[in-house]
Design an enzyme around this catalytic site. Structure first.
Site, PDB file in Angstrom:
ATOM      1  N   SER A 143       0.860  -1.187   0.000  1.00 30.44           N
ATOM      2  CA  SER A 143       0.000   0.000   0.000  1.00 30.44           C
ATOM      3  C   SER A 143       0.892   1.231   0.000  1.00 30.44           C
ATOM      4  CB  SER A 143      -0.896   0.022   1.238  1.00 30.44           C
ATOM      5  OG  SER A 143      -1.500   1.295   1.413  1.00 30.44           O
ATOM      6  N   TYR A 156      -2.193  -0.721  10.071  1.00 35.58           N
ATOM      7  CA  TYR A 156      -2.121  -1.061   8.650  1.00 35.58           C
ATOM      8  C   TYR A 156      -0.798  -0.593   8.054  1.00 35.58           C
ATOM      9  CZ  TYR A 156      -3.763  -1.451   3.777  1.00 35.58           C
ATOM     10  OH  TYR A 156      -3.920  -1.774   2.457  1.00 35.58           O
TER      11      TYR A 156
END
Length: 257
Positions: A143, A156
């Site tokens: 990501s 995350y």
């Protein structure tokens, strides 16, 4: 698209979202794709859809967060003559909460799903490739938040940063076996997970200013980068992360909404 006609690819978490589009893209490039998730009925729907498009696909129902289930699944695939050439570690969990609300147990759960599962499968698949003396491709879905900081998303970001570090380390270790290990880092895509944000005019306006291309990513736009890394054209690329983010990581903006 590259020619992947002689390759078998497992895409984890491919029942929906980016994983589903990655599986479709690899299948369109000719690969025999194994669609993964925990719900056999959902997987059957995806496989039927791919078959309807004349593509090769089978279901591989198992929980990637369970190491024993991963080993049993790969053993079962091998017994069916489905030796993996390409592994796409796509499964990801999100936990958008502020630091005081995220416990160590929450972080551990996130790491187990987003990082440890990728390590487990990479280890198993690499072992099989080395045993066969076959080249291979491992592609991790990271990501942009592995590189960018964002408030209220610490778990995350930590997991994805770990995934990119693991990508580099595995590339260094497995290169001598002709196994390349790379990652793609998606930006903001209009998937089911982001449906609420995609319908928010404020977010859409922020993306217009925050990204070079000025829009949300379409789920199908992730597949090309993964298919490239899975193919022969990327045979001398390893240890790299390709941002598929519409220019988010190269476009300066002060703050998100």
């Amino acid at each position: 698209m590259p020619d992947l006609a002689h390759r078998t690819a497992l895409v984890t978490g491919s029942a929906r979202g980016l994983g589903r589009e990655i599986a479709r893209g690899l299948a369109r490039a000719g690969a025999h794709v194994l669609v993964n998730g925990r719900n056999p009925d959902t997987l059957a729907t995806v496989v039927a859809e791919l078959h309807g498009q004349g593509l090769r696909a089978d279901a591989a129902a198992f929980d990637v967060a369970d190491p024993d289930a991963c080993a049993a699944a790969l053993h079962g695939l091998a017994a069916r003559g489905l030796a993996l050439d390409v592994l796409v570690n796509n499964v990801g969990q999100r936990n958008r909460r502020a630091l005081p609300e995220v416990t160590p147990d929450d972080l551990t759960a996130m790491l187990r799903t987003d990082l440890v599962s990728a390590f487990t499968l990479s280890r198993l698949v690499a072992g099989g490739l080395v045993e066969r003396g076959a080249p291979g491709r491992i592609i991790n879905v990271s990501s942009v938040l592995a590189q960018l900081g964002r408030a209220d998303d610490v778990a995350y970001s930590a997991a994805k940063a770990g995934l990119e570090g693991m990508t580099r380390a595995l590339a260094a270790e497995l290169g001598r076996h002709e196994i390349t290990v790379n990652a793609v880092a998606p930006g903001t895509f209009a998937t089911e997970t982001n449906a609420g944000l995609a319908g928010d005019p404020q977010w859409t306006e922020w993306l217009r200013r925050r990204t070079a291309l000025g829009r949300w990513g379409r789920p199908e736009e992730i597949a090309g980068a993964v298919a490239f890394l899975a193919g022969d054209a990327a045979s001398y690329i390893t240890g790299q992360t390709i941002a598929v983010d519409g220019g988010m990581t190269v476009t300066f903006h002060a703050a998100a909404p």
